[in-house]
Design a protein around this motif. Structure first.
Motif, PDB file in Angstrom:
ATOM      1  N   LEU A  35      10.216   4.561  -6.908  1.00  0.00           N
ATOM      2  CA  LEU A  35       8.828   4.336  -6.524  1.00  0.00           C
ATOM      3  C   LEU A  35       7.866   4.699  -7.644  1.00  0.00           C
ATOM      4  CD1 LEU A  35       8.866   5.831  -2.900  1.00  0.00           C
ATOM      5  CD2 LEU A  35       9.247   3.453  -3.595  1.00  0.00           C
ATOM      6  N   GLN A  36       6.841   3.866  -7.790  1.00  0.00           N
ATOM      7  CA  GLN A  36       5.691   4.166  -8.639  1.00  0.00           C
ATOM      8  C   GLN A  36       4.445   4.056  -7.766  1.00  0.00           C
ATOM      9  OE1 GLN A  36       5.309   2.009 -12.381  1.00  0.00           O
ATOM     10  NE2 GLN A  36       7.439   1.335 -12.179  1.00  0.00           N
ATOM     11  N   SER A  37       3.531   5.003  -7.910  1.00  0.00           N
ATOM     12  CA  SER A  37       2.281   4.968  -7.165  1.00  0.00           C
ATOM     13  C   SER A  37       1.124   5.097  -8.145  1.00  0.00           C
ATOM     14  CB  SER A  37       2.232   6.109  -6.148  1.00  0.00           C
ATOM     15  OG  SER A  37       1.008   6.086  -5.430  1.00  0.00           O
TER      16      SER A  37
ATOM     17  N   ARG B 147      -4.366   3.203  -3.217  1.00  0.00           N
ATOM     18  CA  ARG B 147      -3.141   3.477  -3.967  1.00  0.00           C
ATOM     19  C   ARG B 147      -2.127   2.382  -3.690  1.00  0.00           C
ATOM     20  NH1 ARG B 147      -3.366   7.755  -6.998  1.00  0.00           N
ATOM     21  NH2 ARG B 147      -1.215   7.427  -7.641  1.00  0.00           N
ATOM     22  N   GLU B 148      -1.568   1.894  -4.786  1.00  0.00           N
ATOM     23  CA  GLU B 148      -0.556   0.850  -4.752  1.00  0.00           C
ATOM     24  C   GLU B 148       0.820   1.487  -4.900  1.00  0.00           C
ATOM     25  OE1 GLU B 148       0.222  -3.563  -5.267  1.00  0.00           O
ATOM     26  OE2 GLU B 148      -1.558  -2.399  -4.697  1.00  0.00           O
ATOM     27  N   LEU B 149       1.788   0.967  -4.156  1.00  0.00           N
ATOM     28  CA  LEU B 149       3.161   1.436  -4.261  1.00  0.00           C
ATOM     29  C   LEU B 149       4.028   0.308  -4.779  1.00  0.00           C
ATOM     30  CD1 LEU B 149       4.801   4.019  -3.644  1.00  0.00           C
ATOM     31  CD2 LEU B 149       5.437   2.981  -1.461  1.00  0.00           C
TER      32      LEU B 149
ATOM     33  N   ARG C 139       6.284   4.486   2.365  1.00  0.00           N
ATOM     34  CA  ARG C 139       7.070   5.569   1.749  1.00  0.00           C
ATOM     35  C   ARG C 139       8.389   5.757   2.486  1.00  0.00           C
ATOM     36  NH1 ARG C 139       6.103   8.585  -3.106  1.00  0.00           N
ATOM     37  NH2 ARG C 139       4.016   7.938  -3.765  1.00  0.00           N
TER      38      ARG C 139
ATOM     39  N   HIS D 122       0.842  -1.191   0.000  1.00  0.00           N
ATOM     40  CA  HIS D 122       0.000   0.000   0.000  1.00  0.00           C
ATOM     41  C   HIS D 122       0.882   1.247   0.000  1.00  0.00           C
ATOM     42  CE1 HIS D 122      -3.696  -2.159   1.866  1.00  0.00           C
ATOM     43  NE2 HIS D 122      -3.954  -1.870   0.615  1.00  0.00           N
ATOM     44  N   ASP D 123       0.387   2.279  -0.635  1.00  0.00           N
ATOM     45  CA  ASP D 123       1.073   3.568  -0.611  1.00  0.00           C
ATOM     46  C   ASP D 123       0.607   4.334   0.623  1.00  0.00           C
ATOM     47  OD1 ASP D 123       2.318   5.966  -1.024  1.00  0.00           O
ATOM     48  OD2 ASP D 123       1.523   6.287  -3.051  1.00  0.00           O
TER      49      ASP D 123
END
Length: 271
Positions: A244-246, A264-266, A236, A230-231
């Motif tokens: 990182l991609q969110s 939101r996916e991280l 973080r 999870h973002d």
């Protein structure tokens, strides 16, 4: 992108995210998955060798049984997907048989049955290791014969090893040329969120910290790690050293249908 679906229902399964995830995997000789889950990444990645690990012995036992018994296992599993087996009375009897059995093949067949007949496709054990998901009340549970056959074909076409072990043990076995993909139990999205591990144990903040440290350490030794979560502020912070991609994702498994929404996916790449 022509993708192959896993045969298991799986909370947090990565099939729907493969278009983002697969391009993030660096090239390497072997893909290592400490949390293999439904195997969506394994099924669709293009490595020649795989080490597939999980703490759930029923999951790994199922994959080993499928590889060993092949079409015979699929035929035996098919016999459980009939109207006579799709009642609460039979479900509870077979669930009790599963919990009482120590036979790997019997548990493998029943694990597949339970996965497709249980409520919301959940896989959940209590603190004593008892599978306790209730009956799903589906009109006609789908028998994933095509998906089982595709999984079996992939197993036969590549060099694959399995292990029931903690992610720490898996990271200790890495070698040059490995690429690691981690799909751990996710960090909660809020302070009040609750998660019950599908292995009957827990995966709290200390495990999240240890996993991030293991990923960073592996990357420093030349073995890249891609990690999903999870973002949230915790991830973080833990993945600050990674690329990182969110992005938003739709959650499809929830006890409350009204709460199945976007999160939101991280995606973190340690290299």
């Amino acid at each position: 992108m022509d993708l192959t679906r896993p045969f298991l229902k799986w909370a947090g399964g990565k099939y729907r995210l493969l278009d983002r995830l697969l391009p993030s995997l660096p090239e390497g000789a072997r893909l290592v998955e400490p949390f293999v889950g439904s195997g969506a990444v394994f099924l669709n990645a293009g490595f020649g060798s795989y080490l597939l690990c999980d703490l759930n012995p029923d999951l790994i036992g199922l994959y080993r049984t499928l590889l060993r018994d092949g079409e015979g296992f699929i035929a035996r599993a098919r016999s459980l997907f009939t109207p006579e087996h799709n009642t609460q009375e039979v479900f509870l009897r077979l669930r009790a048989e599963f919990n009482a059995s120590s036979d790997v093949e019997a548990r493998s067949l029943l694990f597949l049955y339970l996965n497709r007949h249980s409520y919301n496709g959940l896989v959940r054990y209590n603190s004593k290791g008892i599978y306790n998901v209730p009956f799903g009340k589906y009109k006609a549970p789908y028998f994933p014969e095509r998906e089982l056959t595709a999984f079996l074909t992939k197993l036969r076409d590549c060099d694959v090893a399995f292990a029931v072990q903690d992610f720490r043990a898996t990271f200790s076995q890495l070698r040059k040329g490995d690429v690691v993909y981690c799909d751990p139990p996710y960090a909660p999205v809020s302070a009040t969120a609750n998660f019950t591990s599908y292995t009957g144990g827990g995966f709290g903040p200390q495990e999240q910290i240890a996993l991030a440290a293991a990923a960073s350490g592996a990357a420093e030794r030349g073995m890249p790690v891609v990690l999903s979560n999870h973002d949230v502020p915790l991830t973080r912070d833990l993945y600050a050293a990674a690329r990182l991609q969110s992005f938003p994702v739709q959650r499809f498994i929830s006890c409350n249908g009204a709460r199945r929404g976007a999160a939101r996916e991280l995606l973190a790449v340690f290299s």
